[in-house]
Design a protein around this motif. Structure first.
Motif, PDB file in Angstrom:
ATOM      1  N   GLY A 152       3.240  11.546   8.441  1.00 29.96           N
ATOM      2  CA  GLY A 152       3.708  10.247   7.892  1.00 29.96           C
ATOM      3  C   GLY A 152       3.811  10.325   6.378  1.00 29.96           C
ATOM      4  N   LEU A 153       3.984   9.106   5.728  1.00 28.71           N
ATOM      5  CA  LEU A 153       4.311   8.778   4.519  1.00 28.71           C
ATOM      6  C   LEU A 153       3.698   7.518   4.129  1.00 28.71           C
ATOM      7  CD1 LEU A 153       5.702   9.906   1.907  1.00 28.71           C
ATOM      8  CD2 LEU A 153       7.605   8.419   2.421  1.00 28.71           C
ATOM      9  N   LEU A 154       2.897   7.221   2.926  1.00 20.91           N
ATOM     10  CA  LEU A 154       2.577   6.166   2.292  1.00 20.91           C
ATOM     11  C   LEU A 154       3.274   5.880   1.074  1.00 20.91           C
ATOM     12  CD1 LEU A 154      -1.205   5.000   2.152  1.00 20.91           C
ATOM     13  CD2 LEU A 154       0.192   4.807   0.368  1.00 20.91           C
ATOM     14  N   GLU A 155       3.888   4.683   0.956  1.00 20.86           N
ATOM     15  CA  GLU A 155       4.522   4.395  -0.281  1.00 20.86           C
ATOM     16  C   GLU A 155       4.058   3.110  -0.903  1.00 20.86           C
ATOM     17  OE1 GLU A 155       9.238   2.859  -1.375  1.00 20.86           O
ATOM     18  OE2 GLU A 155       8.356   2.815   0.716  1.00 20.86           O
ATOM     19  N   LEU A 156       3.740   3.186  -2.242  1.00 16.47           N
ATOM     20  CA  LEU A 156       3.288   2.123  -3.166  1.00 16.47           C
ATOM     21  C   LEU A 156       4.575   1.881  -4.154  1.00 16.47           C
ATOM     22  CD1 LEU A 156      -0.394   3.033  -3.884  1.00 16.47           C
ATOM     23  CD2 LEU A 156       0.553   1.449  -2.250  1.00 16.47           C
ATOM     24  N   THR A 157       4.777   0.674  -4.115  1.00 13.55           N
ATOM     25  CA  THR A 157       5.902   0.378  -5.321  1.00 13.55           C
ATOM     26  C   THR A 157       5.531  -0.863  -6.037  1.00 13.55           C
ATOM     27  OG1 THR A 157       6.660  -1.363  -3.470  1.00 13.55           O
ATOM     28  CG2 THR A 157       7.722   0.979  -3.398  1.00 13.55           C
ATOM     29  N   GLN A 158       5.973  -1.025  -7.162  1.00 14.87           N
ATOM     30  CA  GLN A 158       5.685  -2.002  -8.547  1.00 14.87           C
ATOM     31  C   GLN A 158       7.156  -2.460  -8.661  1.00 14.87           C
ATOM     32  OE1 GLN A 158       2.725  -2.516  -9.587  1.00 14.87           O
ATOM     33  NE2 GLN A 158       3.526  -4.538 -10.472  1.00 14.87           N
TER      34      GLN A 158
END
Length: 574
Positions: free
Chosen positions: A167-173
């Motif tokens: 899977g993939l974990l994405e954090l965005t600002q």
């Protein structure tokens, strides 16, 4: 977001989204100030509900996203699962400081891994990757994606289990560039390991659930086969079991008619009661109109069709669009290495991809359906044979009651079509023996009940000549009709033939030919017997022969003369 922005012709949607967020887009695509104020934002999350996935896993991933957004102060956290078979990312959970309907819609779908090079690099190399919009990215697609979603910084962390990314974990600002400190990266990686473990456990549990579902489906299918002798009821249960087990709204089962080069619709199952197949059961569909189905039957291999497949023929795509079918599984039903039918499982909902476990289950259920169809064919064949034998016995009785070859020929010609239940067979019995032959031999008279045959001898064409010369049946296409010639031979000499024509062009099966060969044995015996048997003589009163009469008179004339026994004994059989 790892989602690509829409095409240029979808700018209206982009502007609508911009207004929803409360800002405007400049000429270079960057968003001006105008995001909702902190007090006006609506934080929230969404856990995607997918078939075969434990909902507690999605809720766990949602809590991980909420914890990271809250503790790190980022705008949004999205967690995806890698679908290796489809080659894409599928959303599992999202937590956002301002959750939008577009975000929820995106998470319900799928995104290709090749959309963004940085995402692909993170998954392949198992390393965290940070992208800033104000820095020159290696690919224009990444800048377009970040501009469309209003992202200033994005952090991608792969979820690794063992030696593969699951899977993939994405954090965005959103508003401004964000630099992640080392301890923050370590915290994200720790949560990533927890998320990877949750996804891996969910996969193992899902695999076990699918295995249990498969075993239960096969058990129910076996019970359906053993519970009733009504084949249509068995097929209906199998169609329902296949559709419900594989979670598709429609299932169709067809029988393969090899002689007619067609598939015959036998039964269907529809989850939606309003979605009804318009044609009645028993309708035949020529495979010339469905060449893709003929190929599946010829190769004996399962195929999965998608309406957006570039290699799909225009006719096939039009057929799927007509029924709003987005994905279709076509399962050939084979028994003993020979095709006996076909099963179709149709999916009308978008985004559905069948796993290898699903396809394996479809094959297993197809084997059960093949057994049911084969039993139906054997039962139908035996029923037809019994009916034909009864009709044959009746026809033989009728032939016994006539004597002349012409009457026998007429009776056989009228009775032969009744031996075929399809009702499209015309028959003619042709005799080479007639009453004229009988009279020419001097073996009969008017008392025989026959009438002289008039006209020229019956015409003998090529197919008849071949059958008479070989002494065995011959069949061939005669235009659009199928023709069968069965020779009649008596004492190695041809005495006639049976000429049958089937309007549909379907070949006569072997059991039909064998059945026809029973009748000629009886028919040619009666025909030749009727032509060669002389009439019964007229019985006359018993009288003495002339010689005997003379002797009797002379004896009575002289009563005193004694006749010697040798002289007076009558040698006739009076």
């Amino acid at each position: 977001m790892v989602r690509q922005p829409p095409a240029p012709d979808c700018m209206g949607d982009r502007e609508r989204r911009t207004r929803t967020l409360g800002g405007d887009v400049t000429d270079d695509g960057k968003r001006r100030a105008g995001w909702p104020r902190v007090e006006d934002r609506r934080p929230g999350g969404h856990a995607v509900r997918r078939e075969g996935v434990d909902q507690t896993v999605s809720e766990t991933l949602l809590r991980i996203g909420e914890t990271l957004v809250t503790s790190l102060g980022v705008s949004e956290c999205c967690i995806y699962e890698v679908d290796e078979e489809a080659g894409c990312l599928r959303g599992q959970a999202v937590w956002s400081t301002h959750l939008l309907p577009e975000t929820v819609e995106f998470m319900e779908g799928a995104d290709r891994l090749t959309a963004l090079p940085k995402v692909r690099e993170a998954l392949e190399r198992h390393v965290a990757t940070v992208i800033h919009r104000d820095e020159e990215p290696p690919a224009a697609a990444e800048r377009e994606s970040m501009e469309y979603w209003g992202e200033a910084t994005a952090l991608f962390v792969p979820l690794v289990s063992g030696e593969r990314a699951v899977g993939l974990l994405e954090l965005t600002q959103w508003e401004a560039r964000r630099e992640f400190r080392q301890e923050e990266l370590q915290l994200v990686e720790a949560f990533a390991r927890v998320a990877a473990l949750a996804i891996e456990n969910a996969r193992s549990a899902g695999h076990q659930q699918r295995l249990n579902r498969r075993l239960a489906a096969l058990l129910h299918a076996s019970r359906a086969l053993a519970s009733t002798m009504v084949v249509d009821e068995v097929l209906q249960r199998l169609a329902k079991e296949a559709a419900e087990t594989l979670r598709v709204p429609s299932c169709y089962i067809y029988e393969y008619d090899a002689a007619g080069d067609a598939i015959v619709w036998r039964t269907e199952y529809q989850a939606d009661a309003d979605r009804v197949f318009p044609d009645p059961p028993g309708t035949a569909y020529p495979l010339d109109d469905y060449p893709w189905d003929r190929e599946v039957l010829r190769r004996g291999e399962l195929r999965v069709w998608s309406v957006d497949d570039p290699g799909l023929s225009p006719e096939h795509r039009r057929s799927m669009e007509e029924w709003a079918e987005l994905t279709m599984i076509t399962v050939p039903l084979c028994y003993g290495g020979e095709p006996v039918g076909m099963m179709e499982l149709a999916e009308t909902r978008p985004g559905r991809r069948f796993s290898e476990d699903d396809l394996s289950l479809a094959r297993a259920l197809g084997e059960q359906a093949a057994v049911a169809l084969r039993n139906a064919q054997l039962f139908r064949r035996e029923t037809w044979r019994n009916e034909r034998l009864v009709r044959l016995l009746s026809l033989s009785g009728e032939l016994t009651g006539v004597l002349s070859p012409e009457a026998i020929t007429a009776t056989a010609s009228a009775g032969l079509p009744g031996l075929f239940p399809d009702g499209d067979v015309a028959a003619e019995a042709v005799s080479l023996v007639s009453t004229e032959d009988e009279e020419a031999d001097g073996s009969g008279d008017a008392a025989s009940g026959g009438t002289p045959a008039a006209g020229a001898p019956p015409a003998v064409d090529k197919l008849v000549s071949e059958a008479l010369a070989a002494g065995s049946p011959r069949q061939a296409l005669d235009g659009r009709r199928r023709r069968l010639v069965v020779p009649l031979v008596h004492k190695r000499e041809p005495v006639g033939w049976l000429d049958l024509r089937r309007g549909s062009g379907r070949p006569f099966e072997q059991d039909e030919v064998e059945l026809l060969q029973i009748l000629p044995t009886r028919w040619r015996w009666r025909s030749t017997t009727a032509a060669s048997t002389p009439p019964s003589p007229i019985r006359r009163p018993r009288t003495a022969s002339p010689a005997c009469s003379t002797t009797a008179l002379s004896t009575s004339a002289s009563t005193t003369r004694s006749c010697a026994p040798a002289a007076t004994t009558c040698r006739c059989r009076c």
